[in-house]
Design an enzyme around this catalytic site. Sequence first.
Site, PDB file in Angstrom:
ATOM      1  N   LYS A 205       0.846  -1.197   0.000  1.00  0.00           N
ATOM      2  CA  LYS A 205       0.000   0.000   0.000  1.00  0.00           C
ATOM      3  C   LYS A 205       0.883   1.250   0.000  1.00  0.00           C
ATOM      4  CE  LYS A 205      -3.507   2.274   2.825  1.00  0.00           C
ATOM      5  NZ  LYS A 205      -4.491   2.129   3.897  1.00  0.00           N
ATOM      6  N   GLU A 211      10.517  -4.597   4.708  1.00  0.00           N
ATOM      7  CA  GLU A 211      10.621  -5.985   4.264  1.00  0.00           C
ATOM      8  C   GLU A 211      10.362  -6.083   2.762  1.00  0.00           C
ATOM      9  OE1 GLU A 211       8.934  -4.932   6.887  1.00  0.00           O
ATOM     10  OE2 GLU A 211       8.924  -6.421   8.524  1.00  0.00           O
ATOM     11  N   GLY A 266      -4.848  -2.215   5.017  1.00  0.00           N
ATOM     12  CA  GLY A 266      -4.023  -3.343   4.576  1.00  0.00           C
ATOM     13  C   GLY A 266      -4.708  -4.680   4.787  1.00  0.00           C
ATOM     14  N   ARG A 267      -5.294  -4.880   5.967  1.00  0.00           N
ATOM     15  CA  ARG A 267      -5.876  -6.191   6.282  1.00  0.00           C
ATOM     16  C   ARG A 267      -7.238  -6.403   5.620  1.00  0.00           C
ATOM     17  NH1 ARG A 267      -4.792  -2.806  10.327  1.00  0.00           N
ATOM     18  NH2 ARG A 267      -6.406  -1.993  11.695  1.00  0.00           N
ATOM     19  N   GLU A 352      -4.792  -6.987  14.693  1.00  0.00           N
ATOM     20  CA  GLU A 352      -4.317  -5.647  14.325  1.00  0.00           C
ATOM     21  C   GLU A 352      -5.481  -4.654  14.400  1.00  0.00           C
ATOM     22  OE1 GLU A 352      -2.483  -4.461  10.327  1.00  0.00           O
ATOM     23  OE2 GLU A 352      -0.679  -4.932  11.449  1.00  0.00           O
ATOM     24  N   HIS A 383      -4.366 -33.801  17.220  1.00  0.00           N
ATOM     25  CA  HIS A 383      -3.247 -34.589  17.739  1.00  0.00           C
ATOM     26  C   HIS A 383      -2.171 -33.696  18.326  1.00  0.00           C
ATOM     27  CE1 HIS A 383      -4.979 -38.206  15.953  1.00  0.00           C
ATOM     28  NE2 HIS A 383      -5.402 -37.363  15.028  1.00  0.00           N
ATOM     29  N   LYS A 511       9.195  -1.162  14.591  1.00  0.00           N
ATOM     30  CA  LYS A 511       9.769  -0.830  13.275  1.00  0.00           C
ATOM     31  C   LYS A 511      10.869   0.208  13.447  1.00  0.00           C
ATOM     32  CE  LYS A 511       5.694  -1.008  10.234  1.00  0.00           C
ATOM     33  NZ  LYS A 511       4.810  -0.177   9.416  1.00  0.00           N
TER      34      LYS A 511
END
Length: 546
Positions: A205, A211, A266-267, A352, A383, A511
């Site tokens: 965005k 990253e 973003g999400r 978030e 399990h 950050k």
Amino acid sequence: MISLTDTVAWGALQAHFPRVASEHLRDLFAGDPDRFERLSLRACGILLDYSKNRVTAETMDLLRALACESGVMERAHAMVSGVRINETEDRAVLHALLRDSRDSPVCKVDGALRAGVERTLEAMERFSEEVRSGRWRGHGGERITDVVNIGIGGSDLGPRMVCRALAPHADGPRVHFVSNIDGAHLTSTLRGLDPARTLFVVASKTFTTVETMTNAHAARRWLLDAAGDEAAVARHFVAASTNRAAVVGFGIAPEHMFEFEDWVGGRYSLWSAIGLPIAITVGMTQFRALLAGAHAMDRHFLEAPLDRNLPVTLALLGVWYVNFFGAETHAVLAYDQRLDRFAAHLQQLDMESNGKRVTLASTTVDYATGPVVWGEPGTGGQHAFFQLLHQGTRLVPADFIVAASCDHSLKDQHRLLVANCLAQTEALMLGRSEAEVRADLAAGGMPLGPSNRLASHRTFDGNRPTNTLMFERLDPFTLGALVALYEHKVFVQGAIWRVNSFDQWGVELGKELATSIARELANPDGVRPHDASTGGLVAEYRRLSG
Ligand code: F6P
């Protein structure tokens, strides 16, 4: 404004809680043969069975009163009308517009906004068809066989989850996702790929995320090492972003930038240009079906009365467990291997959005907000961590998600999968009393001594709440509806908890510190004072890394 915990509805729930807390689900079912019919809902092809929750009809009425007193639906209508409800970032919240229908719209916004969304969808359609058909060629004239999405957070989790979930519909190039700053992620993804046949989608965005930009530059070097010509970047890189200047600065042609607006969080962005890898791998028809499913859920959310409303119901049950039972976590257990990234997507969506402790009025809350969301697909989890769900000391409300039909030929295995899903919710609800265990042991011939020792270990309290979401099959429409269902659930909870579900200031501090520590790790003279632990770790890193 009075605090949430001073509202009439909250007080009524508090008074009501002890009565329900002392009830066992087994008795609630025994006393009401119609409990499933009364406490289950259907919308957009999804059945929500919430009868295995520790609630009565009165609980649900009181929870719905809380939603009304909190102005939840007023806020929802403000959202789809383009009101800047993301106050701390001064932005509208319009992901519903990305999937709105032209014929029966739910968003009440300017035609220009709608036209912008349609333009991007058309551009995505043209481009994805070019790539899928082979008309789009790499710099050396080769057809694209692999698409690598470079993005993180919402620019990775949503499209990655959808691409995995819709894998049976994939008939385009293979898609890969690289998110981690850990160079191992990019390196292992590129190993075996042919630069001449690889297309990168840089999904960000902001187009500033460390990253993503670091990985994008490394991928660019990988391409140029093979192609030896700067002009190759334009044929092998496209972008999904809001930041035109940065995209162009990277060397991506403006016509290969797929745009969206700052009112897409973003999400909530998989429905936007960030969904480009989805369109490339399954085609635009399926992508539009995904949008249609989400739109159907938007309409349901905005129009269904609260007592028939799936997102509202899920949200209220979550509030009930977080704020009255003190549940710390919420498990999402998809009995579907193709949904193996669903919980990861929901983690960002939920945590978030609602992992906040300050309200929109800038006061600190005196109640719990968003739970820790986690989960793994069934049956693997059975399990691993189900022991704790059945016999541990914590209350872990859980959503079980399952499709009645599968897209593969192993139908018997699918039946077993569904059986396991249903068995787990039944076992969590019913439990097994000590008397039943003793009777079983005696029937199996166990003498009284060992039976006395073992009985308590083999007893299940039950009374552990679950929702079951069942649908016919995991097709694009249903997946769209399912994801939108959770988006609106999170919205409703945020509205009740009075937090801004659309900002994420909590990710900033880490950050900032990482940027300055990275400088220190690179330059031994630049170390600034740290606490003893961080300083010690910086020194240890230096010693170990030489
Ligand atoms: O982690 C914070 C965050 O801003 C997320 O909200 C977002 O999805 C992610 O980083 C990636 O941001 P961008 O798409 O701008 O690279």
